[in-house]
Motif scaffolding. Structure first.
Motif, PDB file in Angstrom:
ATOM      1  N   VAL A  34      14.071  15.684  26.866  1.00  0.00           N
ATOM      2  CA  VAL A  34      14.340  16.089  28.116  1.00  0.00           C
ATOM      3  C   VAL A  34      12.840  16.702  28.772  1.00  0.00           C
ATOM      4  CG1 VAL A  34      14.980  18.234  29.774  1.00  0.00           C
ATOM      5  CG2 VAL A  34      16.527  16.997  27.836  1.00  0.00           C
ATOM      6  N   ALA A  35      11.962  17.311  27.898  1.00  0.00           N
ATOM      7  CA  ALA A  35      10.763  17.784  28.262  1.00  0.00           C
ATOM      8  C   ALA A  35       9.715  16.314  28.609  1.00  0.00           C
ATOM      9  CB  ALA A  35       9.813  18.527  27.143  1.00  0.00           C
ATOM     10  N   ALA A  36       9.950  15.413  27.721  1.00  0.00           N
ATOM     11  CA  ALA A  36       9.147  14.230  27.987  1.00  0.00           C
ATOM     12  C   ALA A  36       9.466  13.291  29.537  1.00  0.00           C
ATOM     13  CB  ALA A  36       9.245  13.136  26.705  1.00  0.00           C
ATOM     14  N   ARG A  37      10.792  13.289  29.587  1.00  0.00           N
ATOM     15  CA  ARG A  37      11.401  12.819  30.725  1.00  0.00           C
ATOM     16  C   ARG A  37      10.910  13.627  32.023  1.00  0.00           C
ATOM     17  NH1 ARG A  37      15.374   8.858  32.126  1.00  0.00           N
ATOM     18  NH2 ARG A  37      14.907   7.983  29.850  1.00  0.00           N
ATOM     19  N   ALA A  38      10.931  14.998  31.951  1.00  0.00           N
ATOM     20  CA  ALA A  38      10.649  15.587  32.944  1.00  0.00           C
ATOM     21  C   ALA A  38       8.811  15.806  33.355  1.00  0.00           C
ATOM     22  CB  ALA A  38      11.262  17.298  32.918  1.00  0.00           C
ATOM     23  N   GLY A  39       8.263  15.217  32.417  1.00  0.00           N
ATOM     24  CA  GLY A  39       6.965  15.502  32.574  1.00  0.00           C
ATOM     25  C   GLY A  39       6.233  16.875  32.420  1.00  0.00           C
ATOM     26  N   VAL A  40       7.121  17.902  31.250  1.00  0.00           N
ATOM     27  CA  VAL A  40       6.614  18.955  31.097  1.00  0.00           C
ATOM     28  C   VAL A  40       6.345  19.244  29.567  1.00  0.00           C
ATOM     29  CG1 VAL A  40       7.828  19.829  33.387  1.00  0.00           C
ATOM     30  CG2 VAL A  40       9.047  19.933  31.179  1.00  0.00           C
ATOM     31  N   ASN A  41       5.900  20.297  29.420  1.00  0.00           N
ATOM     32  CA  ASN A  41       5.645  20.732  28.069  1.00  0.00           C
ATOM     33  C   ASN A  41       6.764  21.159  27.462  1.00  0.00           C
ATOM     34  OD1 ASN A  41       4.831  22.206  25.486  1.00  0.00           O
ATOM     35  ND2 ASN A  41       2.816  21.688  26.252  1.00  0.00           N
ATOM     36  N   ALA A  42       7.094  20.717  26.158  1.00  0.00           N
ATOM     37  CA  ALA A  42       8.353  21.125  25.352  1.00  0.00           C
ATOM     38  C   ALA A  42       8.483  22.759  25.331  1.00  0.00           C
ATOM     39  CB  ALA A  42       8.608  20.387  24.078  1.00  0.00           C
ATOM     40  N   THR A  43       7.403  23.115  25.047  1.00  0.00           N
ATOM     41  CA  THR A  43       7.196  24.465  24.692  1.00  0.00           C
ATOM     42  C   THR A  43       8.053  25.507  26.077  1.00  0.00           C
ATOM     43  OG1 THR A  43       5.248  24.479  23.462  1.00  0.00           O
ATOM     44  CG2 THR A  43       5.740  26.615  24.317  1.00  0.00           C
TER      45      THR A  43
END
Length: 206
Positions: A34-43
């Motif tokens: 989800v983080a990768a698709r949204a372009g945000v940090n997983a943290t």
């Protein structure tokens, strides 16, 4: 400069859209994906939502409970028809259909006791609960507005049982969506006609 609130809203919207996209594509739903698709940090995703069930519940609450304005046509019949039309349209979109199916699969539908739950928004135990409460809130808003106009109104549970449930049943089981011009109109009529006319409406529904 970008205000923190604006940045937070953009991140939330991007994460919710990532959830919808991954579900529609049949991809596994994990925080890193989800983080990768949204372009945000997983943290950031872990810090805001904690886990996948909470993220799914938040996405369901926003998509099925707070996104879009509740119709205000000036009559209960008009409001219910416009709302039902929107639900039918929504149930035909792959992303929303995938989210609905994931929400139902997440179960249970009952909100948890105070202090319980997995960290989902507003204390909801699952996406299914969030979806149910979201639609209930929309129905209550429509009914409250109609009551303020002096119209006779059913309760929210009856609206869910006789209007929302048939639409979602067809969507969840892969049946053709009901015709807005025929089935939905008759479902709305069943909810708004005087009690003595209910039998005639039922016979028309078959």
């Amino acid at each position: 400069m970008t205000r923190p609130g604006g940045r937070s809203a953009k991140v939330t919207a991007a994460v919710h859209q990532a959830v919808l996209d991954l579900l529609a594509e049949g991809e596994p739903l994990t925080i890193p994906q989800v983080a990768a698709r949204a372009g945000v940090n997983a943290t950031s995703v872990y810090r805001r939502w904690g886990d996948v069930p909470a993220l799914l519940a938040d996405t369901a609450l926003v998509r099925f409970g707070t996104s879009g304005a509740v119709p205000d046509t000036g009559s209960l019949r008009g409001d219910l028809h416009a709302w039902a039309t929107a639900l039918v349209t929504e149930s035909r979109r792959p992303a929303e259909l995938a989210l609905l199916r994931a929400a139902v699969a997440a179960g249970p539908a009952d909100p948890p006791a105070p202090g319980a739950g997995s960290g989902a928004p507003e204390g909801f135990e699952s996406a299914c609960s969030a979806c149910l409460v979201g639609r209930s809130s929309q129905a209550e808003e429509i009914l409250d507005r109609a009551a303020q106009r002096g119209e006779e109104v059913p309760n929210a549970t009856r609206v869910l049982d006789h209007l929302v449930a048939p639409i979602y049943f067809r969507a969840l089981f892969g049946l053709p969506a009901p015709s807005v011009d025929v089935v939905v109109e008759l479902l709305v009529e069943r909810l708004t006609v005087p009690p003595r006319a209910a039998q005639a409406v039922s016979s028309r529904l078959g």
